[in-house]
Design an enzyme around this catalytic site. Sequence first.
Site, PDB file in Angstrom:
ATOM      1  N   HIS A  37       0.841  -1.209   0.000  1.00 47.57           N
ATOM      2  CA  HIS A  37       0.000   0.000   0.000  1.00 47.57           C
ATOM      3  C   HIS A  37       0.874   1.255   0.000  1.00 47.57           C
ATOM      4  CE1 HIS A  37      -2.663  -2.924   2.350  1.00 47.57           C
ATOM      5  NE2 HIS A  37      -3.425  -2.627   1.314  1.00 47.57           N
ATOM      6  N   ASP A 151      -3.261  -7.358  -7.513  1.00 47.11           N
ATOM      7  CA  ASP A 151      -4.632  -7.766  -7.825  1.00 47.11           C
ATOM      8  C   ASP A 151      -4.873  -7.423  -9.299  1.00 47.11           C
ATOM      9  OD1 ASP A 151      -5.635  -8.386  -4.954  1.00 47.11           O
ATOM     10  OD2 ASP A 151      -4.632  -6.458  -4.794  1.00 47.11           O
ATOM     11  N   LEU A 185       3.258  -9.148  -0.571  1.00 51.99           N
ATOM     12  CA  LEU A 185       2.692  -8.577   0.644  1.00 51.99           C
ATOM     13  C   LEU A 185       1.171  -8.535   0.519  1.00 51.99           C
ATOM     14  CD1 LEU A 185       5.639  -7.852   1.111  1.00 51.99           C
ATOM     15  CD2 LEU A 185       4.895  -5.668   1.994  1.00 51.99           C
TER      16      LEU A 185
HETATM   17  P1  AMP Z   1      -6.355  -3.934  -0.385  1.00 51.38           P
HETATM   18  O1  AMP Z   1      -6.198  -3.154   0.865  1.00 51.38           O
HETATM   19  O2  AMP Z   1      -5.896  -5.354  -0.281  1.00 51.38           O
HETATM   20  O3  AMP Z   1      -7.712  -3.779  -1.012  1.00 51.38           O
HETATM   21  O4  AMP Z   1      -5.345  -3.289  -1.436  1.00 51.38           O
HETATM   22  C1  AMP Z   1      -5.398  -1.922  -1.737  1.00 51.38           C
HETATM   23  C2  AMP Z   1      -4.518  -1.654  -2.923  1.00 51.38           C
HETATM   24  O5  AMP Z   1      -3.171  -2.023  -2.620  1.00 51.38           O
HETATM   25  C3  AMP Z   1      -4.917  -2.456  -4.164  1.00 51.38           C
HETATM   26  O6  AMP Z   1      -4.787  -1.644  -5.309  1.00 51.38           O
HETATM   27  C4  AMP Z   1      -3.926  -3.578  -4.166  1.00 51.38           C
HETATM   28  O7  AMP Z   1      -3.687  -4.129  -5.430  1.00 51.38           O
HETATM   29  C5  AMP Z   1      -2.695  -2.876  -3.634  1.00 51.38           C
HETATM   30  N1  AMP Z   1      -1.758  -3.863  -3.082  1.00 51.38           N
HETATM   31  C6  AMP Z   1      -2.032  -4.827  -2.172  1.00 51.38           C
HETATM   32  N2  AMP Z   1      -0.936  -5.591  -1.958  1.00 51.38           N
HETATM   33  C7  AMP Z   1       0.046  -5.098  -2.755  1.00 51.38           C
HETATM   34  C8  AMP Z   1       1.404  -5.469  -2.999  1.00 51.38           C
HETATM   35  N3  AMP Z   1       1.989  -6.494  -2.383  1.00 51.38           N
HETATM   36  N4  AMP Z   1       2.111  -4.728  -3.902  1.00 51.38           N
HETATM   37  C9  AMP Z   1       1.529  -3.670  -4.540  1.00 51.38           C
HETATM   38  N5  AMP Z   1       0.248  -3.294  -4.357  1.00 51.38           N
HETATM   39  C10 AMP Z   1      -0.478  -3.987  -3.478  1.00 51.38           C
END
Ligand code: AMP
Length: 297
Positions: A37, A151, A185
């Site tokens: 994030h 994602d 992550l």
């Molecule tokens: P989430 O909180 O899981 O909904 O993720 C929020 C945003 O962070 C989304 O756009 C995800 O694709 C991105 N994200 C989550 N994990 C990663 C990661 N390991 N590397 C890069 N972006 C990430």
Amino acid sequence: METHITKRALAAHLAGERRQGRTVGFVPTMGALHEGHVSLMRRARAENDVVVASIFVNPLQFGPTEDFTRYPRDLEGDAHRAAEAGVDLLFSPGVEEMYPAGTIATRVELGPIGETGEGRWRPGFFSGVATVCLKLFHVVPADRVYFGQKDAQQLAVIRRIVADLDIPVDVVGCPTVREPDGLALSSRNAYLDPQARRTASAFPRALFAARDAVAAGEGSAAGVRWVVEAHLEREPALRLQYVDVFDPVSFAPRERIEGRAILAGAAFVGGTRLIDNVEVASQIGSHVPEQKEMAAG
Ligand code: AMP
């Protein structure tokens, strides 16, 4: 950094910024923030005058047997991380703020892009994601929105709704941040005990092996699946749910790999479901440079 919990307060603040001609970058998240994030927030910081991040665990995208209630939440820690990453405005609404009537009658309906890949295993998931993102894009009128390649199908869905519904925003895709052993992550990694955590890294290693096989000439999805499965045979504690090759834009499954494609899948380690993907590129028809990956920390 200022935190807002109502749409009205956030909108009022942003209207002032926009009147002064300042550009806005927006990073939507579900919180439990990690370096993945943070990489999105830093990128937004570098490219915009004002950076907004949201933290909202969206009930609409969780199935009845999924982990909505136990999804990790840590607003205090998140506020710290976001401020350090350069976020100016944090939006952390409660469920009642986003869905005041308890439910909503209007939802974004997606075609096949919402039904392949993850959509097959999580019916309604991408419709829930698209619906909340569309609401958030209205609440946060941004110049750029930042999503992770982690994602990949979600990123493709967002690009699609932005194009189909004429949403005036640029979608910026950001590289996957990984631990040194390859594990991407994820907030859900917090569910893994130390042994499960060690097992989990077999999943990205299997995907990397398949990526190497494609670079070495493997051109069929069946061949790629075989490489992944053969790799995971040594890891009985990891149960592969699916792994397939997809078109990077439409997310239609592909049987042949020509040029760029996404190899994406899901696996269970104990009760924890991991998703991951890598870009694969065959020499046939490939002109596009490889997707970048980043190391955490
Ligand atoms: P989430 O909180 O899981 O909904 O993720 C929020 C945003 O962070 C989304 O756009 C995800 O694709 C991105 N994200 C989550 N994990 C990663 C990661 N390991 N590397 C890069 N972006 C990430």
